[in-house]
Structure formats: C-alpha cells, structure tokens
Design a protein around this motif. Sequence first.
Motif, PDB file in Angstrom:
ATOM      1  N   LYS A  34       0.853  -1.185   0.000  1.00 32.04           N
ATOM      2  CA  LYS A  34       0.000   0.000   0.000  1.00 32.04           C
ATOM      3  C   LYS A  34       0.893   1.241   0.000  1.00 32.04           C
ATOM      4  O   LYS A  34       1.735   1.417   0.885  1.00 32.04           O
ATOM      5  CB  LYS A  34      -0.924  -0.028   1.215  1.00 32.04           C
ATOM      6  N   GLY A  37      -0.769   8.302   0.255  1.00 31.00           N
ATOM      7  CA  GLY A  37      -0.742   9.633  -0.340  1.00 31.00           C
ATOM      8  C   GLY A  37       0.357  10.507   0.214  1.00 31.00           C
ATOM      9  O   GLY A  37       0.992  11.276  -0.514  1.00 31.00           O
ATOM     10  N   GLY A  68      -3.248   4.961  -2.219  1.00 35.24           N
ATOM     11  CA  GLY A  68      -4.144   5.972  -1.677  1.00 35.24           C
ATOM     12  C   GLY A  68      -3.986   7.250  -2.472  1.00 35.24           C
ATOM     13  O   GLY A  68      -3.604   7.208  -3.646  1.00 35.24           O
ATOM     14  N   GLY A  69      -4.247   8.351  -1.806  1.00 31.14           N
ATOM     15  CA  GLY A  69      -4.141   9.655  -2.463  1.00 31.14           C
ATOM     16  C   GLY A  69      -4.902  10.717  -1.677  1.00 31.14           C
ATOM     17  O   GLY A  69      -5.432  11.653  -2.277  1.00 31.14           O
ATOM     18  N   GLY A  70      -4.937  10.534  -0.356  1.00 31.25           N
ATOM     19  CA  GLY A  70      -5.675  11.472   0.503  1.00 31.25           C
ATOM     20  C   GLY A  70      -5.302  12.936   0.256  1.00 31.25           C
ATOM     21  O   GLY A  70      -6.189  13.752  -0.035  1.00 31.25           O
ATOM     22  N   LEU A  90     -12.293   8.817   8.305  1.00 35.87           N
ATOM     23  CA  LEU A  90     -12.736   8.589   6.926  1.00 35.87           C
ATOM     24  C   LEU A  90     -13.301   9.884   6.333  1.00 35.87           C
ATOM     25  O   LEU A  90     -13.933  10.672   7.046  1.00 35.87           O
ATOM     26  CB  LEU A  90     -13.821   7.497   6.901  1.00 35.87           C
ATOM     27  N   ARG A  91     -13.081  10.054   5.033  1.00 34.28           N
ATOM     28  CA  ARG A  91     -13.539  11.279   4.382  1.00 34.28           C
ATOM     29  C   ARG A  91     -15.056  11.273   4.210  1.00 34.28           C
ATOM     30  O   ARG A  91     -15.619  10.325   3.641  1.00 34.28           O
ATOM     31  CB  ARG A  91     -12.897  11.407   2.988  1.00 34.28           C
ATOM     32  N   ASN A 191     -16.267   5.162  -1.929  1.00 35.72           N
ATOM     33  CA  ASN A 191     -14.897   5.530  -1.557  1.00 35.72           C
ATOM     34  C   ASN A 191     -14.484   4.624  -0.401  1.00 35.72           C
ATOM     35  O   ASN A 191     -15.193   4.528   0.596  1.00 35.72           O
ATOM     36  CB  ASN A 191     -14.904   7.008  -1.114  1.00 35.72           C
ATOM     37  N   ALA A 194      -7.746   3.368   1.578  1.00 38.05           N
ATOM     38  CA  ALA A 194      -6.813   2.523   0.818  1.00 38.05           C
ATOM     39  C   ALA A 194      -6.107   1.482   1.696  1.00 38.05           C
ATOM     40  O   ALA A 194      -5.756   0.400   1.210  1.00 38.05           O
ATOM     41  CB  ALA A 194      -5.789   3.403   0.105  1.00 38.05           C
TER      42      ALA A 194
HETATM   43  C1  LIG Z   1     -13.012   6.789   2.875  1.00 40.54           C
HETATM   44  C2  LIG Z   1     -11.682   7.482   2.743  1.00 40.54           C
HETATM   45  O1  LIG Z   1     -11.269   8.193   3.667  1.00 40.54           O
HETATM   46  N1  LIG Z   1     -11.015   7.291   1.608  1.00 40.54           N
HETATM   47  C3  LIG Z   1      -9.726   7.882   1.315  1.00 40.54           C
HETATM   48  C4  LIG Z   1      -9.174   7.186   0.075  1.00 40.54           C
HETATM   49  C5  LIG Z   1      -7.744   7.540  -0.231  1.00 40.54           C
HETATM   50  C6  LIG Z   1      -6.770   7.104   0.858  1.00 40.54           C
HETATM   51  O2  LIG Z   1      -7.037   6.254   1.701  1.00 40.54           O
HETATM   52  O3  LIG Z   1      -5.548   7.731   0.768  1.00 40.54           O
HETATM   53  P1  LIG Z   1      -4.331   7.672   1.815  1.00 40.54           P
HETATM   54  O4  LIG Z   1      -3.914   6.274   1.923  1.00 40.54           O
HETATM   55  O5  LIG Z   1      -3.340   8.547   1.155  1.00 40.54           O
HETATM   56  O6  LIG Z   1      -4.819   8.245   3.132  1.00 40.54           O
HETATM   57  C7  LIG Z   1      -9.863   9.413   1.053  1.00 40.54           C
HETATM   58  O7  LIG Z   1     -10.865   9.829   0.487  1.00 40.54           O
HETATM   59  O8  LIG Z   1      -8.922  10.137   1.395  1.00 40.54           O
END
Ligand SMILES: CC(=O)N[C@@H](CCC(=O)OP(=O)(O)O)C(=O)O
Length: 302
Positions: A34, A37, A68-70, A90-91, A191, A194
């Motif tokens: 994994k 971001g 990911g890509g937060g 969580l977003r 969503n 990740a």
């Molecule tokens: C539901 C939720 O929170 N989804 C994450 C998905 C991307 C992620 O997890 O990115 P990182 O691994 O960089 O944190 C978001 O929207 O940020």
Amino acid sequence: MSTTRKHTALPKAQILIEALPWLVKHNGKTVVIKFGGNAMIDEDLKAAFAQDVVFLHHAGLKPVVVHGGGPQISAALDRHGIVSEFKAGLRVTTEDAMDVVRMVLAGQVQRELVGLLNQHGPLAVGLTGEDAHTITATKHTPEIDGERVDIGRVGEITDIDTGAIEALLADSRIPVVSSIARSQDDGHVYNVNADTAAAALAAALGAETLMVLTDVEGLYEDWPNSDEVISRLTASQLEKLLPELSSGMVPKMEGCLHAVRNGVTTARVIDGRVQHSILLEIFTDEGIGTMVVPDGAEGEQS
Ligand SMILES: CC(=O)N[C@@H](CCC(=O)OP(=O)(O)O)C(=O)O
Ligand SMILES: Nc1ncnc2c1ncn2[C@@H]1O[C@H](COP(=O)(O)OP(=O)(O)O)[C@@H](O)[C@H]1O
C-alpha cells in the motif's frame, strides 16, 4: 581481473549473496504494497518506489500495488470549492466529492504510478475495485459516540473477487489498484480507505506479506509524546492497542490485524520516506518499521 577491480567487485557480490536466503524464502509469494498519499509527494521517492516494485517482480515475487491519495484528493476538492471533512478517520464523501475522489484516484494517482512502473517495461496494469467486481462494498455508517453516522458514499467492503488480479499476476503483470469499490446496493461506487482495501486484498489473495508505506517510521508506542517505534507485535497485542490509536493509524493497524488474522504471514507498516525501504524490509535483516505477526508466531523469523 585486476586486484583493484576485485576489491570493488567483491563487496557487491557479498551484498547480492546476502539476499539469497530472502530470495529463496519469498520466491513466488504475493506481496500487497500500500502506497500512501503522504509518502507519494516526493518525486524521487516515487521513482525509487517504482524501482523497488519492479525489482521484487524480477526477483520472483508477485507484487500487487494498492494506492491511496488522501492529500491529492483534498487538494482537488479544494480546487472545486468542496471542504474536506473526516469522521472516524474517513472522508465524508458527498455525491459531488465522490466524482472528484474517483477522478483523482483512477485518473491521476493510479495513472502516474502505472507510468512510473512502466518505464521499466510493459508491466503495470491499473484497475479500480470496480473492475471485474474486484472490490464490492455497501454503505458504511461508522459508530461515533454510540451513534451511527452518515458519512455519504463511503464503503464497507463486503466481497473481494481476486480473478482479475490473479489473471494479471499469472500474466507476469503488476496490478495497480485504486481504492474505489462497486456498490452492492445501487449502480454507483463507494470511496474506500486505501489501507482497508489493501488489507482486504492481501487476505483474499492469500498474500505472504502486507506492506503499508506511510510517512512515519512505524507504529509509535506513545504517539505523539515519543518516537519509540514498536518493532514487532502479535495480533493479540495489537488488538489491545487499537482503542488507543488515533487518526491515520487506525485503518492501517486495523488492516494489519485483519490481514494476519486471515492468513497473511506478516503485515508491516514502514517508512515510505526512506528510499528503497521496501528492499530493506524484504531482502535484509534490518526490518525498519513495525511488523505484525499472527499469535503463536512470536519467535519466528519473518
Ligand atoms: C473513505 C476514505 O477516507 N477514503 C480515502 C481514500 C484515499 C486514501 O485512503 O488515501 P491515503 O492512503 O493517502 O490516506 C480518502 O478519500 O482520502
Ligand atoms: N501511534 C501512532 N504511530 C505513528 N503515527 C501515528 C500514530 N497515531 C497517529 N499517527 C498519525 O498517523 C499518520 C499516518 O496516517 P496517514 O496520514 O493516513 O498516512 P498515509 O497517507 O500514509 O495513509 C502519521 O503521520 C501520524 O500523524
């Protein structure tokens, strides 16, 4: 060979031969990596990450990348005038935000990783959890202070179909998966965090290793008061710690626990800011982050 050439070449041979036991041990094994971001912001680190993954592939392992890509999503939402809000780590994802999440993960971050990997050959193929029913989810309503909270189009994984990923691995490709799920409830998408997606895939694939790259050294024992890293812990020890964890570490460590409780031999959280951290972790004794092992595997070398 001249004496000077021998002197410079021998240490290199020594380094290569030290990797032999690890090459034998991991040959043919699946490793789910994994890439977070926050570890993904630096261009040199991204290029080194791609080299490491391609190295694993050529060394006989089967790497699967989940990204990911937060931070990238937050920046894009900002440009669209949408405020980022997180609940239970969580977003909060409205319908409009979901369009942006999908565009950034599948159209931007995944494309960039696929491009970097493919600089080394025709290896990487990108997909999202939507493709071939790879990840299916239903609406997730986390419990906060005893109440179920609506956070929009955030998914809880209900099913994994490993068919597409396994076909790619059998074809000697490197799958690169974006953490978006098809919905079990309607025709739309969800969503998914990740870390959670990577852990679910590692378990479903019967991976040997789940490796989560992040922007800290590993799991800190007493964060944020001390930077003492826990180097190794069992599933039960981790389970006891979970209620004390906060923010981004929660999905990571819950994911590690899920993975080792469901057949994955080791789950590791490692520092993505260290160049070639993946190689150090897989091919040397000097594990650099936090390793979670199943109960009963305390003494074993991993
Ligand atoms: C539901 C939720 O929170 N989804 C994450 C998905 C991307 C992620 O997890 O990115 P990182 O691994 O960089 O944190 C978001 O929207 O940020
Ligand atoms: N016990 C802990 N040990 C290490 N980091 C922690 C801990 N608790 C919370 N954190 C926070 O979690 C962050 C990593 O999660 P996150 O920001 O979601 O990373 P990523 O983008 O790599 O998924 C760290 O930067 C740190 O701020």
